[in-house]
Enzyme design. Structure first.
Site, short mmCIF file in Angstrom:
data_model
loop_
_atom_site.label_atom_id
_atom_site.label_comp_id
_atom_site.label_asym_id
_atom_site.label_seq_id
_atom_site.Cartn_x
_atom_site.Cartn_y
_atom_site.Cartn_z
CG ASP A 340 -2.20 0.82 0.98
OD1 ASP A 340 -2.17 1.69 0.09
OD2 ASP A 340 -3.19 0.63 1.70
CD GLU A 540 -6.18 5.60 2.95
OE1 GLU A 540 -5.17 5.10 3.45
OE2 GLU A 540 -6.17 6.21 1.88
C1 BGC Z 1 -5.17 2.94 0.44
C2 BGC Z 1 -5.45 1.91 -0.61
C3 BGC Z 1 -5.46 2.54 -1.96
C4 BGC Z 1 -4.16 3.26 -2.19
C5 BGC Z 1 -4.08 3.96 -3.50
C6 BGC Z 1 -3.93 3.72 0.12
O1 BGC Z 1 -3.72 4.76 1.02
O2 BGC Z 1 -5.01 2.31 1.69
O3 BGC Z 1 -6.67 1.27 -0.34
O4 BGC Z 1 -5.65 1.56 -2.93
O5 BGC Z 1 -3.97 4.22 -1.18
O6 BGC Z 1 -4.86 5.09 -3.54
C1 BGC Z 2 -3.67 9.79 -1.68
C2 BGC Z 2 -4.38 8.50 -1.44
C3 BGC Z 2 -3.62 7.70 -0.48
C4 BGC Z 2 -3.32 8.49 0.78
C5 BGC Z 2 -2.47 7.72 1.72
C6 BGC Z 2 -3.44 10.50 -0.38
O1 BGC Z 2 -2.77 11.69 -0.60
O2 BGC Z 2 -4.39 10.57 -2.54
O3 BGC Z 2 -4.57 7.77 -2.61
O4 BGC Z 2 -4.36 6.58 -0.18
O5 BGC Z 2 -2.70 9.71 0.48
O6 BGC Z 2 -1.86 8.49 2.70
#
Ligand code: BGC
Ligand code: BGC
Length: 851
Positions: A340, A540
């Site tokens: 990830d 998230e």
């Molecule tokens: C998330 C994933 C996601 C990835 C790409 C990560 O932060 O945990 O689920 O696929 O970002 O955006």
């Molecule tokens: C991105 C996401 C990623 C996340 C993780 C964001 O800036 O756009 O895709 O999952 O950071 O920290």
């Protein structure tokens, strides 16, 4: 699959019987039990796996001799640098086609906040155009290197959800309520087609997490807390996305690569903390979180994404036992494993710039959004020094190439030349929207229906109220156009239908009338009111909550329900939510209660079930069933109000309602991340004025004086009476206002998640000299951020000023042990009032910092 389930049961009983054998197995069976000390792959006893206890799926990717020969030949011609490039994935925001040409990168992705040419909301045409450019760069052999087609991954997690105009299906929690595996496959296929229109080949979906704590902000990405329900969907979703197992090159048909995530137990972390630790035994790990991986592998899933989280203290991406011994060797996973987003940087002994551990543990591709260039250099050196064995690198490369071959990528030509590419009419196509609308209708769960209020009778005069009634972004939730799904309005959803629009159309078609009034006011008394309310979008980190409650600022519509009810108007509550929450006040207030989850772009599906046509019948009855239990209070693990599987039909009359207790069961304490509010620090925290030679003066009474009278403190009103404190500072030396706690707080994941420290204040007299924020960690390190922005604030107005937590990390503070998250300091004259200090995401002004 039947067979696999039996395998699971057998392995669970073996585990029970096999305790005595544990120690010796741990020593012999695996790498992860390896010797002590310096071995970065060594894990403590509680995190050792016993692969023989895990189910072995009854399917293995067939060997394709032609592919194997081509892979062997390619690898023989690739330099170390080319091999390393092949296992790196860069984010659009930090990579150009020129970089791909030069570094021979194997993959790119668009993160939640990145899109083509620097525009996250870029038009569909731009996505395809850029896909062609990356492809051409990857095939360029002018430097004498191998042309290997690049693969582009995207979070198409509920439809092709980064693209304006795409069909947005309900998020997984709603699909779990729907209980319809056939429709799941259709959703997968429609999503794949829409992805193919814009030229990508890989979706980071499905999420096959089995959430056990709905305080987790990603719980809605999971179908259910029940492993069997999740397992019953996985194979069908993968078939929809990738096509039938071994059905030939996917790119010839309407298919893309799938990715099951996040391996493993992302939904099993303590307190539902995102990126946290699943402190559970191996049996639970297998039975609950491992279960969906059996059908996933049997359906031929081509990629697996590892979780940010840990199992018993060991981060998964560095856990060789789970990644290699279990997933690859025991469970026959034949595709490749991707990490990830910069998760490698969280492994023991690793940084974002350097991490041999992940590939040595068995991962095959690094999602290294903005760190790929550093990794390119460090991994190349690590291979050359032998720290990463060449054989391991070759195996990772072979897996990536194998998947690309099964995808048909080598023969597919440039993205715009492939089937479905550029067929813009397929984005948000009516046939896809019809599938989504059906899914919405089938996912609604009816919890209450007194007096058979639903379906709404034909000819009724319907008032539609609530702040969520006409808000498509809110229906769509996180991972929609932007990362958190925030900052959007209806105009960015062409072709979509809000719940209000859907209701209006259906009510009018049935001969009635409908009006929209978010605050519930009306001129002509309606026959019935529908109040649409609930959660606002999150993804998230930002969606994690402390207790199972709707945020206080979102509960206004419940008052509207009570008001309407008191006026003798029957009320239907429709809740938009990613999770079950304590809702007794709304359940008591409304006559009927519908859970709509996060339905996506087809709000008309709600009306299909809620509104009867001229014949007195709705298009369909409520059939949705709770995908997890609904709580009776706000305490995780507290009493259940409605069990898993509950859901009424509108055709059966419900017995008379017995009012529910309105005790949330939670002590009134400051919510998580709120350090100062209502004029007082959070409980167990101290508000201190310091700056002299002593430890400072703790402010306990309303009015106080400190620093020999240089600073005086008085209560002032903010929101409520005495909801803030005013600080009059006379200058003449350091003056610091701070919030302290003896027990340090861990805000490291909030820091990773781009969360802000928010200070709501009012400048009453402009500062005469510089002001600065700082934060101190338990190791005594203080990170300071100059805040010239404060002097520029208008006098007499409340403003929220943000300091990104990342600024303090860049300043050297240990964000995992923060003892003083807030210090505001100046040496000169100033008067300001402090209203609130909290972690959050929305501010009027953001302080700039280096780092
Ligand atoms: C998330 C994933 C996601 C990835 C790409 C990560 O932060 O945990 O689920 O696929 O970002 O955006
Ligand atoms: C991105 C996401 C990623 C996340 C993780 C964001 O800036 O756009 O895709 O999952 O950071 O920290």
């Amino acid at each position: 699959m039947m067979f696999a389930r039996a395998g699971l049961a057998a392995s669970a009983s073996m585990l029970l019987a096999g305790c005595a054998a544990t120690v010796t197995q741990a020593n012999t069976a695996q790498s992860n039990a390896a010797a002590a000390g310096a071995d970065p792959l060594a894990v403590p006893a509680a995190a050792q796996v016993h692969p023989e206890k895990w189910p072995a799926p009854q399917w293995k990717v067939p060997v394709n001799a032609d592919h194997e020969a081509r892979i062997k030949a390619l690898i023989a011609r690739m330099s170390v640098e080319e091999k390393v490039g092949q296992i790196l994935q860069a984010d659009l925001a930090a990579v150009t086609p020129e970089d791909v040409r030069k570094y021979h990168l194997g993959s790119v992705l668009n993160g939640g906040n990145s899109g083509p040419y620097g525009n996250d909301l870029g038009p569909a045409q731009d996505w395809l155009k850029l896909a062609d450019e990356f492809y051409a760069a990857s095939m360029d052999e002018r430097d004498g290197k191998q042309g290997i087609p690049i693969v582009w991954g995207t979070d198409a997690v509920h439809g092709h959800s980064n693209i304006i105009g795409a069909t947005l299906f309900p998020h997984n929690v709603g699909l779990g309520a729907m209980r319809d595996p056939d429709l799941i496959e259709k959703i997968g296929k429609a999503t794949a087609v829409e992805i193919r229109v814009t030229g990508q080949e890989w979706t980071f979906a499905p999420t096959i997490t089995v959430p056990q704590d709905y305080r987790w902000g990603r719980a809605y990405e999971g179908y259910s807390s029940d492993p069997a329900l999740v397992a019953s969907y996985v194979g069908r979703m993968i078939k929809g996305l990738q096509g039938p197992v071994d059905g030939g090159p996917m790119l010839k048909g309407p298919y893309v690569l799938a990715s099951t995530k996040h391996f493993l137990a992302d939904g099993g972390t303590t307190d539902g903390r995102d990126q946290g630790d699943a402190a559970i035994d191996e049996d639970t790990l297998i039975r609950i979180h491992g279960a969906p991986y059996v059908p996933a592998i049997e359906a031929g899933v081509e990629t697996v994404m590892t979780s940010f989280s840990s199992w018993n203290g060991v981060k998964i991406a560095g856990h060789r036992g789970l990644v290699t011994d279990v997933l690859k060797n025991r469970m026959n996973f034949g595709g490749f494993i991707v990490t990830d987003w910069n998760a490698h940087g969280q492994l023991k002994g690793c940084t974002n710039a350097s991490c041999a551990t992940a590939v040595n543990a068995g991962i095959d591709m690094y999602m290294a959004p903005d760190t790929w260039k550093d990794l390119y250099a460090s991994l190349t050196a690590q291979v050359k020094s032998g720290e990463v064995p060449m054989a391991r690198l070759d195996e990772a490369v072979a897996r990536v190439l194998r998947v690309k071959m099964r995808l048909g990528l080598f023969e597919a030509g440039k993205p715009s030349s492939r089937p479905y590419s550029g067929q813009w009419n397929l984005l948000g196509a009516p046939e896809h929207r019809a599938i989504a609308r059906e899914a919405v209708a089938k996912s609604l769960v009816l919890l209450k229906n007194q007096g058979s209020l639903l379906p709404l009778k034909p000819g009724a005069n319907v008032l539609v109220a609530g702040d969520a009634a006409d808000d498509i972004a809110r229906q769509a939730g996180g991972w929609t156009l932007t990362w958190q799904g925030t900052g959007l309005n209806n105009s960015q959803f062409p072709g979509a239908t809000s719940i209000w629009k859907g209701l209006e159309t259906a009510v009018k078609d049935a001969g009635g009338s409908a009006s929209l009034s978010p605050d519930g006011s009306y001129t002509k008394k309606p026959d019935v009111a529908v109040v649409v309310f609930g959660e606002t979008p999150y993804a998230e980190f930002q969606g994690d909550i402390q207790s199972l409650q709707l945020k206080a600022e979102l509960t206004g519509p419940i008052e509207t329900m009570k008001k309407l009810k008191a006026q003798g108007i029957p009320v239907v509550a429709v809740m938009i939510t990613g999770r079950p929450l304590y809702m007794n006040p709304a359940l008591n207030a409304a006559d009927a209660f519908v859970v709509a989850w996060l339905p996506g772009s087809e709000g008309a599906g709600v009306a299909d079930v809620m509104v009867a046509g001229r014949n007195g019948q709705a298009k369909r009855d409520f059939t949705g069933k709770l995908p997890t239990a609904w709580p009776a209070n706000a305490v995780h693990g507290g009493p259940t109000l409605y069990p898993f599987g509950y859901g009424l039909s509108a055709r059966t009359a419900q017995p008379t309602w017995k009012p529910l207790s309105e005790d949330a069961g939670i002590r009134e304490t400051a919510e998580n991340g709120v350090y100062f509010a209502r004029g007082v620090p959070a409980s167990s925290w101290s508000l201190i004025v310091a700056g002299g030679s002593d430890g400072g003066t703790r402010i306990t009474t309303g009015s106080a004086s400190a620093l020999d009278g240089r600073v005086t403190v008085t209560p002032v009103d903010y929101g409520i009476q005495e909801g803030a404190r005013r600080f009059v500072m006379a200058g003449g030396g350091r003056q610091v206002v701070q919030l302290n706690n003896f027990t340090p707080v861990d805000v490291s994941r909030e820091t990773n998640g781009e969360v802000l420290l928010l200070t709501t204040l009012r400048i009453d007299e402009k500062p005469a000299s510089a002001m600065q924020f700082s934060l101190t960690s338990a190791d005594g390190k203080t990170a300071t951020v100059a805040a010239p922005e404060l002097a520029a604030l208008p006098v007499g107005e409340w403003k929220t000023v943000a300091v990104p937590l990342q600024c303090f990390r860049a300043g050297g503070a240990d964000m995992s042990r923060v003892s003083t998250p807030f210090q505001l300091e100046t040496a000169g004259r100033v008067t300001f009032s402090l209203g609130r200090v909290a972690l959050g995401t929305v501010a009027d002004v953001t302080v700039k910092c280096a780092g």
